[in-house]
Scaffold this active site. Structure first.
Site, short mmCIF file in Angstrom:
data_model
loop_
_atom_site.label_atom_id
_atom_site.label_comp_id
_atom_site.label_asym_id
_atom_site.label_seq_id
_atom_site.Cartn_x
_atom_site.Cartn_y
_atom_site.Cartn_z
CG ASN A 7 36.14 125.74 61.68
OD1 ASN A 7 36.92 125.87 62.63
ND2 ASN A 7 36.54 125.50 60.44
CE LYS A 14 36.77 129.89 58.03
NZ LYS A 14 37.72 128.96 57.51
NE ARG A 91 39.03 122.23 61.77
CZ ARG A 91 40.00 123.07 61.47
NH1 ARG A 91 39.77 124.35 61.38
NH2 ARG A 91 41.20 122.61 61.20
CG HIS A 180 44.59 119.74 56.97
ND1 HIS A 180 45.82 119.98 56.36
CD2 HIS A 180 44.08 120.95 57.26
CE1 HIS A 180 46.03 121.28 56.32
NE2 HIS A 180 44.99 121.89 56.86
CG HIS A 211 43.85 119.99 52.83
ND1 HIS A 211 42.47 120.00 52.83
CD2 HIS A 211 44.23 121.23 53.18
CE1 HIS A 211 42.04 121.21 53.16
NE2 HIS A 211 43.09 121.97 53.39
CG LEU A 212 48.24 120.48 47.96
CD1 LEU A 212 48.77 120.41 46.54
CD2 LEU A 212 49.34 120.15 48.96
CG ASN A 214 46.25 130.09 53.65
OD1 ASN A 214 47.19 130.56 53.01
ND2 ASN A 214 45.08 130.68 53.77
N GLY A 215 47.30 125.94 54.97
CA GLY A 215 48.02 124.84 55.60
C GLY A 215 48.00 123.68 54.61
NE ARG A 244 50.84 126.31 60.33
CZ ARG A 244 49.66 125.74 60.04
NH1 ARG A 244 49.61 124.62 59.36
NH2 ARG A 244 48.54 126.29 60.45
N GLY A 334 42.48 124.90 48.48
CA GLY A 334 42.48 126.06 47.56
C GLY A 334 43.45 125.88 46.40
CG ASN A 338 40.66 126.99 43.06
OD1 ASN A 338 39.63 126.87 42.40
ND2 ASN A 338 40.66 127.06 44.37
CD GLU A 393 38.38 120.92 56.13
OE1 GLU A 393 38.53 121.78 55.24
OE2 GLU A 393 39.07 120.88 57.14
P1 ADP Z 1 42.63 127.47 54.03
O1 ADP Z 1 43.69 126.46 54.33
O2 ADP Z 1 42.82 128.76 54.78
O3 ADP Z 1 41.24 126.92 54.04
P2 ADP Z 1 42.36 127.46 51.15
O4 ADP Z 1 42.08 126.01 51.08
O5 ADP Z 1 41.31 128.42 50.76
O6 ADP Z 1 42.95 127.90 52.55
O7 ADP Z 1 43.63 127.72 50.21
C1 ADP Z 1 44.28 128.94 50.14
C2 ADP Z 1 45.36 128.84 49.08
O8 ADP Z 1 44.73 128.49 47.84
C3 ADP Z 1 46.11 130.13 48.84
O9 ADP Z 1 47.50 129.87 48.68
C4 ADP Z 1 45.54 130.61 47.53
O10 ADP Z 1 46.46 131.35 46.79
C5 ADP Z 1 45.25 129.32 46.83
N1 ADP Z 1 44.31 129.52 45.73
C6 ADP Z 1 43.00 129.82 45.80
N2 ADP Z 1 42.49 130.00 44.55
C7 ADP Z 1 43.51 129.81 43.69
C8 ADP Z 1 43.65 129.87 42.27
N3 ADP Z 1 42.63 130.14 41.51
N4 ADP Z 1 44.88 129.61 41.75
C9 ADP Z 1 45.93 129.33 42.55
N5 ADP Z 1 45.87 129.28 43.88
C10 ADP Z 1 44.68 129.51 44.44
#
Ligand code: ADP
Length: 408
Positions: A7, A14, A91, A180, A211-212, A214-215, A244, A334, A338, A393
């Site tokens: 990727n 990656k 990817r 995504h 899907h929450l 960064n994007g 964004r 992320g 989480n 993914e």
């Molecule tokens: P990417 O889209 O770059 O793959 P990720 O899926 O890793 O990103 O998601 C990143 C987001 O997830 C960031 O906003 C980060 O703060 C949030 N995040 C990761 N771990 C936690 C957590 N334990 N609690 C709250 N938010 C989290």
């Protein structure tokens, strides 16, 4: 067979190596800051052993070589030689309207990916660099492209055409593509199996995947097929994201240019890099930092938290209408995996749609217990399911690679 998944971003590569007989990851890693003085490789084996090093990596070809060296190294490796890599899955962000599924990369496919650089100028060029580098180093094995846009190709026209003059779509390809897709496909498949085991057959499944990360994006999935998604012509549309803006009245762009005198580049930079959670809060693009700032009394951070969740909720409602019902909401990425507070807020007040959080199941602060990647956090007596699912993914890309090759 072992499948290497690659990727490539503009300055990163990656990789993950899977043993696909057992569907197990053997090792993964990232080569970062390619083309700068500070380039690094971080490699981790499935047994937890790690290896980090500063290595000069001017480009993706050198990075691919480093990844292969790490995978085959006596000390950190998991395979003896290149020969143990049977195929490579790549990817690729944009497959335009041409690819509704994954394909073996031949010259024609490579040309198409190059053509779609126009549609995804930030993503397809590094994807292509990665493909060419990997093909040079592993010329004897098949390479497969797995597109982020492919899953969304089943959307009906009414969902993907914009309300612009028809020629904009017909002649210029301006439409909703969605991104995504590999993550939405993976989690909707997992959710679909989960529902099926509980008596809801695929044809009756109406799932909204969120899907929450960064994007951020959402998809409405009916009977296993995507019928709508929040990202559009580019990944800028839809939800509020880390940096964004998401949905915006296009007239704002005219105002920024015409009245405030901003250049197109400045506007682009603002909408892509300085908006979203970062722009709203003035604190960070990272959800964890926004929570901390809000808890310390920062009102803009508090607004960012709730604006983020409100937009997700609003789209769940819209997609319940598009799906003509709803029996499952999936949260992933992320934040989805989480952040128990965002999980709560994103579905708050949706009892009338059958989606109800069980606070006792969701409460496990930052430590939700997943069983085989799925945590059911919905109330037992609610008509619909609320699931947090760990996305994968890379595994999906490895599976596709095997399937495409098996199909011949
Ligand atoms: P990417 O889209 O770059 O793959 P990720 O899926 O890793 O990103 O998601 C990143 C987001 O997830 C960031 O906003 C980060 O703060 C949030 N995040 C990761 N771990 C936690 C957590 N334990 N609690 C709250 N938010 C989290």
């Amino acid at each position: 067979m072992n499948v290497l998944v690659v990727n490539c971003g503009s300055s990163s590569l990656k990789y993950e190596l899977f043993d696909m007989e057992r569907e197990q990851s053997l090792a993964n890693g990232i080569c970062e800051r390619l083309g700068t003085d500070g380039s690094k490789i971080k490699h981790e084996r499935a047994d937890g052993a790690t290896f980090d090093a500063d290595v000069q990596m001017p480009d993706h070809r050198v990075a691919t070589g480093q990844a292969i060296e790490a995978l085959t190294s006596d000390r950190h490796g998991v395979i003896d030689s290149l020969e143990e890599i049977g195929a490579v899955g790549h990817r690729v962000v944009h497959g335009g309207e041409e690819f509704a599924g994954s394909v073996v990369i031949d010259d024609e496919v490579e040309d198409a990916i190059e053509r779609f650089c126009e549609l995804a100028p930030l993503h397809n060029p590094p994807n292509l660099l990665g493909i060419r580098a990997a093909k040079q180093l592993l010329p004897k094995v098949p390479h497969v492209a797995v597109f982020d846009t492919a899953f969304h190709q089943t959307m009906p026209r009414r969902a993907f055409v914009y309300g612009l003059p028809w020629e904009m779509y017909a002649q210029h390809g301006i439409r909703r593509y969605g991104f995504h897709g590999t993550s939405h496909r993976y989690v909707s498949l997992r959710a679909g199996q989960y529902l099926q085991e509980r008596g809801i057959p695929v044809e009756d499944q109406k799932i909204v995947t969120c899907h929450l990360g960064n994007g951020c994006s959402m998809a409405a999935v009916r009977a296993g097929k995507c019928i709508d998604t929040t990202m559009g012509y580019t990944p800028l549309e839809g939800l509020v994201m880390g940096t964004r803006c998401g949905d915006l009245d296009p007239a704002v762009v005219m105002y920024l240019a015409g009245t405030l005198g901003m250049s197109l580049e400045e506007i682009d930079q603002m909408l892509q890099k300085q908006s979203g959670l970062l722009g709203l809060s003035g604190v960070s693009n990272d959800m964890r930092d926004i929570h901390k700032a809000a808890a310390a009394g920062n009102e803009r951070a508090d607004l960012a938290l709730h604006l983020f969740a409100y937009r997700v909720r609003k789209y769940i409602g819209a997609y319940a209408a598009a799906l003509e019902g709803l029996n499952c909401v999936v949260l992933t990425g992320g934040i989805g995996e989480n952040d128990y507070l965002q999980r709560r807020w994103c579905v708050q007040g949706l009892e009338h749609l059958g989606i109800v959080e069980d606070p006792a199941k969701n409460l496990a602060k930052y430590e939700l217990q997943y069983t085989d990647g799925i945590a059911d956090i919905g109330a037992d007596d609610a008509p619909g399911y609320l699931l947090a699912i760990q996305t994968d993914e890379e595994l999906m890309i490895a599976r596709d690679t095997i399937e495409v090759l098996a199909a011949g």
